[in-house]
Motif scaffolding. Sequence first.
Motif, PDB file in Angstrom:
ATOM      1  N   UNK A 131       0.743  -1.287   0.122  1.00  0.00           N
ATOM      2  CA  UNK A 131      -0.205  -0.658   0.151  1.00  0.00           C
ATOM      3  C   UNK A 131       0.687   1.030  -0.257  1.00  0.00           C
ATOM      4  N   UNK A 132      -0.073   2.379   0.010  1.00  0.00           N
ATOM      5  CA  UNK A 132       0.989   3.471   0.128  1.00  0.00           C
ATOM      6  C   UNK A 132      -0.333   4.315   0.920  1.00  0.00           C
ATOM      7  N   UNK A 133       0.359   5.606   1.365  1.00  0.00           N
ATOM      8  CA  UNK A 133       0.114   6.271   2.565  1.00  0.00           C
ATOM      9  C   UNK A 133       0.355   7.623   2.079  1.00  0.00           C
ATOM     10  N   UNK A 134      -0.343   8.804   1.808  1.00  0.00           N
ATOM     11  CA  UNK A 134       0.631  10.287   1.343  1.00  0.00           C
ATOM     12  C   UNK A 134      -0.241  11.020   2.659  1.00  0.00           C
ATOM     13  N   UNK A 135       0.714  11.643   3.183  1.00  0.00           N
ATOM     14  CA  UNK A 135      -0.743  12.697   4.085  1.00  0.00           C
ATOM     15  C   UNK A 135       0.091  14.397   3.402  1.00  0.00           C
ATOM     16  N   UNK A 136      -1.276  15.300   3.229  1.00  0.00           N
ATOM     17  CA  UNK A 136      -0.172  16.639   3.678  1.00  0.00           C
ATOM     18  C   UNK A 136      -1.579  17.861   3.733  1.00  0.00           C
ATOM     19  N   UNK A 137      -0.975  18.555   4.307  1.00  0.00           N
ATOM     20  CA  UNK A 137      -1.538  19.740   4.329  1.00  0.00           C
ATOM     21  C   UNK A 137      -3.065  20.211   3.524  1.00  0.00           C
ATOM     22  N   UNK A 138      -3.790  20.339   4.489  1.00  0.00           N
ATOM     23  CA  UNK A 138      -5.299  20.995   3.937  1.00  0.00           C
ATOM     24  C   UNK A 138      -6.100  20.689   5.001  1.00  0.00           C
ATOM     25  N   UNK A 139      -7.397  21.933   5.191  1.00  0.00           N
ATOM     26  CA  UNK A 139      -7.936  22.018   7.056  1.00  0.00           C
ATOM     27  C   UNK A 139      -9.237  21.177   7.198  1.00  0.00           C
ATOM     28  N   UNK A 140      -9.923  20.873   5.148  1.00  0.00           N
ATOM     29  CA  UNK A 140     -10.782  20.255   5.659  1.00  0.00           C
ATOM     30  C   UNK A 140     -10.958  18.761   4.707  1.00  0.00           C
ATOM     31  N   UNK A 141     -12.206  17.788   5.348  1.00  0.00           N
ATOM     32  CA  UNK A 141     -11.963  16.701   4.910  1.00  0.00           C
ATOM     33  C   UNK A 141     -12.966  16.948   3.136  1.00  0.00           C
ATOM     34  N   UNK A 142     -12.137  15.782   1.953  1.00  0.00           N
ATOM     35  CA  UNK A 142     -12.029  15.526   1.273  1.00  0.00           C
ATOM     36  C   UNK A 142     -13.398  15.696   1.069  1.00  0.00           C
ATOM     37  N   UNK A 143     -13.636  16.174   0.199  1.00  0.00           N
ATOM     38  CA  UNK A 143     -15.651  15.102  -0.515  1.00  0.00           C
ATOM     39  C   UNK A 143     -15.744  13.946  -1.375  1.00  0.00           C
ATOM     40  N   UNK A 144     -16.157  13.414  -1.255  1.00  0.00           N
ATOM     41  CA  UNK A 144     -16.423  11.693  -1.772  1.00  0.00           C
ATOM     42  C   UNK A 144     -16.553  12.281  -3.668  1.00  0.00           C
ATOM     43  N   UNK A 145     -16.781  13.049  -3.949  1.00  0.00           N
ATOM     44  CA  UNK A 145     -16.895  13.837  -4.951  1.00  0.00           C
ATOM     45  C   UNK A 145     -15.661  14.271  -5.474  1.00  0.00           C
ATOM     46  N   UNK A 146     -14.633  15.404  -4.682  1.00  0.00           N
ATOM     47  CA  UNK A 146     -13.317  15.313  -4.675  1.00  0.00           C
ATOM     48  C   UNK A 146     -12.370  13.982  -4.869  1.00  0.00           C
ATOM     49  N   UNK A 236      -5.843   2.921  -6.777  1.00  0.00           N
ATOM     50  CA  UNK A 236      -7.537   2.629  -5.798  1.00  0.00           C
ATOM     51  C   UNK A 236      -7.396   3.247  -4.170  1.00  0.00           C
ATOM     52  N   UNK A 237      -8.298   4.206  -4.165  1.00  0.00           N
ATOM     53  CA  UNK A 237      -7.811   4.735  -2.776  1.00  0.00           C
ATOM     54  C   UNK A 237      -8.868   4.205  -1.979  1.00  0.00           C
ATOM     55  N   UNK A 238      -8.201   3.069  -0.941  1.00  0.00           N
ATOM     56  CA  UNK A 238      -9.033   2.618   0.347  1.00  0.00           C
ATOM     57  C   UNK A 238      -9.665   3.616   1.273  1.00  0.00           C
ATOM     58  N   UNK A 239      -9.243   5.029   1.432  1.00  0.00           N
ATOM     59  CA  UNK A 239      -8.832   5.475   3.287  1.00  0.00           C
ATOM     60  C   UNK A 239      -8.735   7.311   2.623  1.00  0.00           C
ATOM     61  N   UNK A 240      -9.457   8.147   2.992  1.00  0.00           N
ATOM     62  CA  UNK A 240      -8.851   9.636   3.419  1.00  0.00           C
ATOM     63  C   UNK A 240      -9.740   9.358   4.483  1.00  0.00           C
ATOM     64  N   UNK A 241      -8.726  10.286   5.110  1.00  0.00           N
ATOM     65  CA  UNK A 241      -9.376  10.823   7.412  1.00  0.00           C
ATOM     66  C   UNK A 241      -8.415  11.734   7.355  1.00  0.00           C
ATOM     67  N   UNK A 242      -8.020  12.307   8.618  1.00  0.00           N
ATOM     68  CA  UNK A 242      -7.241  13.125   9.200  1.00  0.00           C
ATOM     69  C   UNK A 242      -6.692  12.342   9.790  1.00  0.00           C
ATOM     70  N   UNK A 243      -5.076  12.652   9.597  1.00  0.00           N
ATOM     71  CA  UNK A 243      -4.291  12.360  10.349  1.00  0.00           C
ATOM     72  C   UNK A 243      -3.354  13.385  11.474  1.00  0.00           C
ATOM     73  N   UNK A 244      -3.884  14.682  11.753  1.00  0.00           N
ATOM     74  CA  UNK A 244      -3.169  15.242  12.501  1.00  0.00           C
ATOM     75  C   UNK A 244      -4.138  16.780  12.327  1.00  0.00           C
ATOM     76  N   UNK A 245      -4.044  17.543  13.777  1.00  0.00           N
ATOM     77  CA  UNK A 245      -4.779  19.116  13.063  1.00  0.00           C
ATOM     78  C   UNK A 245      -4.196  19.615  11.442  1.00  0.00           C
ATOM     79  N   UNK A 246      -5.030  19.753  10.407  1.00  0.00           N
ATOM     80  CA  UNK A 246      -4.191  20.033   9.139  1.00  0.00           C
ATOM     81  C   UNK A 246      -4.134  19.816   8.558  1.00  0.00           C
ATOM     82  N   UNK A 247      -4.027  18.153   8.507  1.00  0.00           N
ATOM     83  CA  UNK A 247      -2.772  16.880   7.811  1.00  0.00           C
ATOM     84  C   UNK A 247      -4.271  16.129   7.576  1.00  0.00           C
TER      85      UNK A 247
END
Length: 433
Positions: A131-146, A236-247
């Motif tokens: 698998x791959x895991x990628x952390x990135x800066x973003x203030x909000x959760x991504x929408x299903x469409x995004x 295939x993206x298997x999950x999108x969630x919060x890793x830390x504040x703003x991440x």
Amino acid sequence: KTVDTVSFGDVVSVVLPKTGFYIESGGQVSDTGYIKSLPLFSEKMGGAGGGQSWEIEVTDLRKPSTGIIVHVGEVVSGQPKVGDIAIAEVDMQRRHDIMRNHTATHLLHAALHQVLGNIARQAGSLVAPDRLRFDFTHPDAMTPEQIERVEKLVNDAVAADMAVTPKSKPREEAIKEGAMALFGEKYGETVRTLTIAPVGSSGSETLTEQEGKKRYSYELCGGTHLERTSDVGAFLITSEGSAAAGIRRIEAVTGRGAYELIARRFKAAKKAAALLSTTPEELPSKVEGLQDEVAELRKQLTALRRDSALSTFNLQLSTAQQVNGITLLAVEMPGLDKDALGKLADTFREKYPENGICVVASPAENNVVVMATVTQDLIQKGLKAGDLVGHISRQLGAGGGGAPHLAFGGGKDVGKVKDALTSVPKWLEEKTQ
């Protein structure tokens, strides 16, 4: 300690003059594989092997100091000796899975920029074979469409069969050209850049300046990568969630891992469709229809339970006892929720508009809900439903409260319901002395 020879079963740390093993760095995990003897070659070259074969399984790598890479593993056959001529053999199937995920990580980073903007910058990663895991800066959760759009952009880039080209150059030159660098990472004067771009118009993988503007991704990276994006296979993206504040954190699979995920999900969809006598394509609408049916049946069941409870409660009303001139009903009726208990309170107050107190305990498998109601005239004399519910709930291991005329509580000690209800007459006697 340093030794000249080792035997089967020994856990060893081996240093070679050269190695093709990649040691964990930049989020990419270390290679695994084998160090094997070349007995015939060793014997001709005067090596210490003496024509004997041996093998060490490498499971980890360490870097105790600059320029030294230590292969950690276990002897699985023979007796390796210092000075033997050997071959360091990386597990290439595992390495190729890692390469798929690493190249896909760069495609993902570029796709996030297209969908979320440059605010989505890399904040950490893991590139493993599965698998791959990628952390990135973003203030909000991504929408299903995004998320769907990012996934599609990456797969479009894979299908485009773009060239993946590494090149070493001065750090300042690479940064000036727009190469993305990981924040907080230390780089030397010479860096390795990785360009993902369409093949040049002449068929060459070296782009002209104009064609360079069409590149899909340009980053500093020292990891192992594919030569073409098409080798990623599926993404295939298997999950999108919060890793830390703003991440935010995205996890994904590629290649064989993606195929295995698709196969599992398709098998599950076919099985579910067969159970519901439909096709996988019609499964969502079939499930929606069943959810509507279940919701309607739940409403009917709730109504039936309330009617049954009300009928039973009306029979219980005749069993009310007198305590110091006050009508008291304390009963147990399992399987009721707060709404149903509220209806019973209304029924009691209609039957006894004055001088009445009612307590109903409704036990379930792991908890008890308690309702108490007190008529208005008794409230003026200092009797409150909240006090009574608190008295009972404490015996059940919890608490409760509410308005003076109606309160709810409960607990988890189901076995003490009868004793708690039996204590109510004595509580009322003490309150009305």
